[in-house]
Design a protein around this motif. Structure first.
Motif, PDB file in Angstrom:
ATOM      1  N   SER A 233       0.824  -1.209   0.000  1.00  0.00           N
ATOM      2  CA  SER A 233       0.000   0.000   0.000  1.00  0.00           C
ATOM      3  C   SER A 233       0.853   1.252   0.000  1.00  0.00           C
ATOM      4  O   SER A 233       0.572   2.216  -0.704  1.00  0.00           O
TER       5      SER A 233
ATOM      6  N   ALA B 185       2.304   1.730  -3.449  1.00  0.00           N
ATOM      7  CA  ALA B 185       1.261   2.185  -4.377  1.00  0.00           C
ATOM      8  C   ALA B 185       0.953   3.656  -4.175  1.00  0.00           C
ATOM      9  O   ALA B 185       0.762   4.392  -5.141  1.00  0.00           O
ATOM     10  N   LEU B 186       0.917   4.095  -2.924  1.00  0.00           N
ATOM     11  CA  LEU B 186       0.653   5.509  -2.657  1.00  0.00           C
ATOM     12  C   LEU B 186       1.765   6.390  -3.212  1.00  0.00           C
ATOM     13  O   LEU B 186       1.514   7.461  -3.759  1.00  0.00           O
TER      14      LEU B 186
ATOM     15  N   PHE C 193       1.261   6.460  -6.873  1.00  0.00           N
ATOM     16  CA  PHE C 193       0.083   7.262  -7.173  1.00  0.00           C
ATOM     17  C   PHE C 193       0.398   8.749  -7.090  1.00  0.00           C
ATOM     18  O   PHE C 193      -0.023   9.542  -7.915  1.00  0.00           O
TER      19      PHE C 193
ATOM     20  N   ALA D  25      -9.856   9.989  -6.938  1.00  0.00           N
ATOM     21  CA  ALA D  25      -8.914   8.874  -7.040  1.00  0.00           C
ATOM     22  C   ALA D  25      -9.467   7.657  -6.313  1.00  0.00           C
ATOM     23  O   ALA D  25     -10.218   7.779  -5.350  1.00  0.00           O
ATOM     24  N   CYS D  26      -9.050   6.490  -6.801  1.00  0.00           N
ATOM     25  CA  CYS D  26      -9.446   5.258  -6.138  1.00  0.00           C
ATOM     26  C   CYS D  26      -8.311   4.252  -6.256  1.00  0.00           C
ATOM     27  O   CYS D  26      -7.507   4.298  -7.183  1.00  0.00           O
ATOM     28  N   PHE D  27      -8.258   3.345  -5.311  1.00  0.00           N
ATOM     29  CA  PHE D  27      -7.182   2.381  -5.225  1.00  0.00           C
ATOM     30  C   PHE D  27      -7.743   1.088  -4.669  1.00  0.00           C
ATOM     31  O   PHE D  27      -8.611   1.103  -3.796  1.00  0.00           O
ATOM     32  N   SER D  28      -7.242  -0.030  -5.190  1.00  0.00           N
ATOM     33  CA  SER D  28      -7.653  -1.308  -4.639  1.00  0.00           C
ATOM     34  C   SER D  28      -6.540  -2.325  -4.819  1.00  0.00           C
ATOM     35  O   SER D  28      -5.703  -2.204  -5.707  1.00  0.00           O
TER      36      SER D  28
ATOM     37  N   THR E  38      -2.425   1.924 -13.766  1.00  0.00           N
ATOM     38  CA  THR E  38      -3.065   3.171 -13.368  1.00  0.00           C
ATOM     39  C   THR E  38      -3.832   3.706 -14.567  1.00  0.00           C
ATOM     40  O   THR E  38      -3.304   3.723 -15.676  1.00  0.00           O
TER      41      THR E  38
ATOM     42  N   ASN F  82      -6.162   3.078  -9.561  1.00  0.00           N
ATOM     43  CA  ASN F  82      -4.943   2.282  -9.457  1.00  0.00           C
ATOM     44  C   ASN F  82      -5.308   0.932  -8.884  1.00  0.00           C
ATOM     45  O   ASN F  82      -6.064   0.838  -7.922  1.00  0.00           O
ATOM     46  N   TYR F  83      -4.722  -0.121  -9.483  1.00  0.00           N
ATOM     47  CA  TYR F  83      -4.997  -1.476  -9.024  1.00  0.00           C
ATOM     48  C   TYR F  83      -3.686  -2.214  -8.784  1.00  0.00           C
ATOM     49  O   TYR F  83      -2.815  -2.246  -9.652  1.00  0.00           O
ATOM     50  N   GLU F  84      -3.537  -2.769  -7.605  1.00  0.00           N
ATOM     51  CA  GLU F  84      -2.352  -3.539  -7.239  1.00  0.00           C
ATOM     52  C   GLU F  84      -2.780  -4.980  -6.985  1.00  0.00           C
ATOM     53  O   GLU F  84      -3.943  -5.241  -6.681  1.00  0.00           O
TER      54      GLU F  84
END
Length: 148
Positions: free
Chosen positions: A9, A12-13, A16, A72-75, A120, A143-145
């Motif tokens: 995480s 990813a941040l 991002f 923004a969104c992240f998962s 992304t 963004n997807y990890e």
């Protein structure tokens, strides 16, 4: 496992945060292309409607309960690919959306795009208010990890 998730995480941040400069460049290039490709933007001589401006929210679809978040969104997930869902917020009732991705429907305020591990997506849109010839722009980044 918990440490790996926290490290993932945090990485990813950081990625991002670096992508926001790229998003700004993409938005300026997209505006130029949209003005050339969509002359109605130039014909809509009205000002940007700041009173009723909307924005864009998104989420990356997972088995969990997903909630739209503004900008923004992240998962993180196990599936190698899923769907990023973008939505225009506070749109006018008589509208047309000029999305930066041609896979999105101009008559819809929602766009579904495939997204894969470590990808992304920066999506922007110009929302035309056909009732009073004004417009506003909005953008969001998904963004997807993945877990390995």
């Amino acid at each position: 496992m918990k440490r790996a998730l926290i490290a993932s995480s945090a990485m990813a941040l950081m990625l991002f945060a670096g992508s926001s400069q790229a998003a700004d460049q993409l938005n300026s290039q997209s505006s130029e292309v949209m003005n050339q490709s969509f002359p109605e933007l130039l014909e809509a001589k009205g000002p940007v409607d700041t009173r009723a401006s909307g924005g864009m929210s998104c989420f990356v679809d997972t088995p969990a309960f997903d909630v739209f978040t503004p900008g923004a969104c992240f998962s993180v997930g196990f599936a190698p690919s899923t769907t990023a869902v973008f939505r225009i917020t506070n749109r006018p009732s008589n509208f047309r959306v000029i999305w930066s991705d041609n896979r999105c429907n101009q008559n819809s305020d929602t766009c579904f795009l495939p997204i894969s591990f470590f990808q992304t997506i920066n999506l922007s849109a110009t929302v035309l208010n056909l009732s009073n010839n004004t417009f506003f722009t909005a953008s969001a980044t998904a963004n997807y990890e993945g877990f390995f």
